[in-house]
Scaffold this active site. Structure first.
Site: not given
Length: 520
Positions: A73, A75
């Site tokens: 991912d 963030d």
């Protein structure tokens, strides 16, 4: 001579062991050591080693030798953000409530309090209750708040029909959203919980009537507006040195994996322009050459379950292309899509894939439970919690707590007035110690991983949805790329040969049948 269970002689031995323990703990607290013995003498040797905040912790055995493909991912995984972002989100959403949703101007007096909430809390929308729930669906008493004020334990129990238990049908579902109770799972939810509590506090403090569901939705929408309108992205892009942490470590992790022949991919909900600027800051202009596949605006978690959304290619300017996607090319950027097409086009399946993310539901749950990928959870709070666990104050408090628990259990045998008085005093002291230990982590809600003794609901999900967990991606730098992680065998209640609290008290009796004759 055999000592009969429940006899005065046995009680005397028990009280003598307590006296010895009291001397040890008091001496340690005062900085002296009777007989040159320290607080750690009360603990078994294996408990005395300090935990490493930069370690990786395993829920499931996994060998990195078997992992060929690493996914990430963006963030709070590749990009770690400074806490300075949270006050910005809070104040902007607060102002949106006032200016666009016409909430009272008086709400503007509230500022963000970073010490109020922790991740993993549940919010009962109809009761306006923010609370911590354990792995067995019980509210931890002393951790229920309406607005900024604690709700008395008696009221909490009354609100739930005479119990602390939250029924399954009311609890949050697979993705943390139930019919009336929501769980706040990501780090961005910290300012949301703070704002929700402040708004409720204002309405209650001014005796204003309000619909709990409307208020909850308005606050949630205001927080969402900060993201949807791209305001958060703008703040980060304007000052990456302030908001992005450990960028050099992210570069080191990615470069090392590529150098050892691993394939990398990125699946994020963030837009390409934002990701591109952040990755250029952390890794450099050629960051895309490190990744075999890059997918932006993926719309997780529906990316993992909805087969209908096709991949779209973006050109160098970020504009959508119209051609049909028949393969995923290295160095190219793709938008949306779905996991089923991703698996078909890449043939990356099963345990040879390891995916890292910070959101247990949106990032990890589907991948582990439905597709058999290995998963790694990024839990930034872990570093601070481990540092607290390593303090003498924590060890002192927990050791004495465990000692009292063992003594309480054994003292129940005696029913005379003096014993009952001692029992009541110990129960009171144990509760005080539990509150002290809780406050070391957070004054209102304690640790994100534990209630007083049970794992939290957050911990239950962490163990279920992740093979590994760590404070940051940079923890990978402390291990070889062929390292095997072994989870420690944690004894079940009926498996432990000795009770830990008995080890602490010096009462070395084990719960064998002959010693528990009074139990029928």
């Amino acid at each position: 001579m055999r000592v009969e269970s429940g006899s005065a002689q046995e009680r005397g031995i028990l009280l003598e062991s307590l006296s010895t323990l009291l001397e040890k703990t008091t001496a340690s607290h005062e900085g002296r050591a009777p007989g040159n013995r320290e607080l750690t003498d009360l603990l078994p040797p294996e408990v005395c080693s300090l935990l490493n905040p930069a370690a990786i912790y395993a829920n499931n055995e996994i060998s990195l030798r078997d992992v060929e493909v690493y996914g990430f991912d963006y963030d709070y995984t590749l990009a770690q953000y400074a806490d300075a972002l949270h006050p910005e989100i809070f104040s902007t959403a607060r102002d949106i409530l006032i200016e666009h949703y016409k909430y009272p101007e008086g709400i503007r007096k509230y500022d963000y309090n970073p010490s109020f909430a922790i991740r993993g809390l549940h919010y009962d929308i109809q009761k306006s209750l923010l609370m911590k729930i354990d792995a067995f669906h019980y509210v931890q008493l002393g951790t229920a708040y309406r607005g900024l004020q604690p709700v008395p334990d008696e009221e909490v129990i009354e609100l739930y029909g005479g119990t602390q238990h939250i029924p399954l049908y009311q609890m949050s579902g697979f993705y943390g959203k139930g019919p009336s109770i929501k769980q706040f799972m990501d780090i961005f939810s910290l300012p949301e919980m703070a704002l929700l509590s402040c708004v409720v506090d204002y309405f209650l403090g001014h005796s204003l009537e309000f619909d709990q569901a409307h208020l909850y939705k308005d606050v949630t929408d205001a927080i969402r507006d900060v993201h949807v309108k791209g305001l958060m992205y703008q703040w980060i892009e304007q000052d990456m040195e302030k908001y992005i942490l450990r960028g050099d470590e992210t570069f080191a992790v990615l470069s090392r994996l590529v150098a050892h022949g691993k394939q990398l991919f990125l699946i994020t909900n963030s837009p390409f322009s934002f990701v591109d600027k952040g990755m250029r800051h952390m890794v450099g202009p050629d960051w895309r050459q490190l990744f075999d596949v890059v997918i932006v605006q993926a719309d997780k978690p529906s990316f993992f379950t909805d087969r209908r959304k096709p991949f779209r290619k973006l050109d160098e300017k970020g504009s959508l292309q119209w051609d049909r996607i028949t393969r995923l090319e290295k160095g190219k950027i793709y938008r949306q899509g779905n996991l089923f097409d991703f698996l078909r086009l890449t043939e990356w399946r099963g345990p040879r894939v390891l995916y890292f993310g910070d959101h247990l539901y949106s990032d990890l749950a589907d991948l582990m439970l439905r597709h058999g990928w290995r998963t790694g959870a990024i839990i930034p709070e872990l570093e601070r919690e481990i540092r607290i666990i390593n303090t003498e104050q924590y060890m002192h408090s927990l050791t004495w707590q465990q000692a009292l628990t063992g003594l309480l259990e054994r003292m129940q045998t005696y029913q005379d007035a003096e014993s009952r008085q001692v029992l009541a005093a110990w129960m009171k002291e144990r509760q005080e110690l539990r509150c002290i230990t809780k406050a070391l982590f957070n004054a209102q809600f304690g640790s994100i991983f534990r209630t007083f003794h049970n794992p939290t609901y957050f911990s239950r999900r962490l163990v279920r949805f992740s093979d590994l967990y760590m404070a940051s991606l940079s923890c990978l730098l402390n291990y070889r790329v062929d390292f095997t992680f072994y989870p420690r065998r944690t004894p079940l209640q009926h498996e432990a040969p000795l009770w830990m609290d008995q080890l602490c008290t010096g009462c070395m009796k084990t719960p064998f049948l002959g010693d528990m004759a009074h139990i029928r």
